[in-house]
Design an enzyme around this catalytic site. Structure first.
Site, PDB file in Angstrom:
ATOM      1  N   MET A 145      95.159  28.356  66.966  1.00 47.01           N
ATOM      2  CA  MET A 145      95.202  26.912  67.171  1.00 47.01           C
ATOM      3  C   MET A 145      96.023  26.540  68.402  1.00 47.01           C
ATOM      4  SD  MET A 145      93.256  25.226  65.113  1.00 47.01           S
ATOM      5  CE  MET A 145      93.891  23.583  65.460  1.00 47.01           C
ATOM      6  N   ILE A 151      90.502  31.428  62.347  1.00 48.28           N
ATOM      7  CA  ILE A 151      91.570  30.899  63.180  1.00 48.28           C
ATOM      8  C   ILE A 151      92.856  30.717  62.377  1.00 48.28           C
ATOM      9  CG2 ILE A 151      90.965  28.457  62.828  1.00 48.28           C
ATOM     10  CD1 ILE A 151      91.440  28.093  65.898  1.00 48.28           C
ATOM     11  N   CYS A 152      93.977  30.945  63.037  1.00 50.63           N
ATOM     12  CA  CYS A 152      95.290  30.665  62.474  1.00 50.63           C
ATOM     13  C   CYS A 152      96.114  30.003  63.574  1.00 50.63           C
ATOM     14  CB  CYS A 152      95.949  31.931  61.922  1.00 50.63           C
ATOM     15  SG  CYS A 152      96.391  33.158  63.177  1.00 50.63           S
ATOM     16  N   ARG A 153      97.423  30.131  63.550  1.00 50.48           N
ATOM     17  CA  ARG A 153      98.251  29.490  64.576  1.00 50.48           C
ATOM     18  C   ARG A 153      98.157  30.218  65.908  1.00 50.48           C
ATOM     19  NH1 ARG A 153     103.501  29.501  66.772  1.00 50.48           N
ATOM     20  NH2 ARG A 153     104.227  27.399  67.237  1.00 50.48           N
TER      21      ARG A 153
END
Length: 110
Positions: free
Chosen positions: A89, A61-63
């Site tokens: 996110m 996961i990232c932004r």
């Protein structure tokens, strides 16, 4: 996003999933998934030993999902079973999934 990278929305991630957060330190401090492992994308190749290897499937996961897609593709090419979290996110927070912050303030996605 590379087409060979499997992707899953936050709503389909099991509660006991192993998550790898590849955002930078300031993003992590502001808000992250409890129990996630934090290895920024910029440090990944030097910290592969910190990437969970025992998990049957690793959710990255990232932004927004762009960095995590690249990391998942890299990990899949190097022996992991990695899945990109679609929407990152931002989608995680929008879905009301659990978050925490290192600051003591309400968690936020930055």
């Amino acid at each position: 996003m590379p087409p060979q990278v499997p992707t899953v929305p936050p709503s389909e991630i099991p509660a006991d999933a192993v998550l790898l957060d590849v955002r930078e330190d300031d993003e992590w401090v502001a808000g992250h998934v409890p129990e996630a492992v934090h290895v920024p994308m910029s440090e990944l190749t030097g910290r592969l030993a910190d990437v969970p290897a025992a998990a049957a499937r690793l959710y990255v996961i990232c932004r927004s999902g762009a960095r995590s897609a690249r990391v998942a593709a890299y990990l899949n090419g190097n022996g992991w079973d990695a899945v990109n979290v679609d929407g990152g996110m931002l989608a995680w927070a929008a879905a009301g999934r659990p978050m925490t912050a290192e600051t003591g303030a309400d968690p936020a996605v930055v």
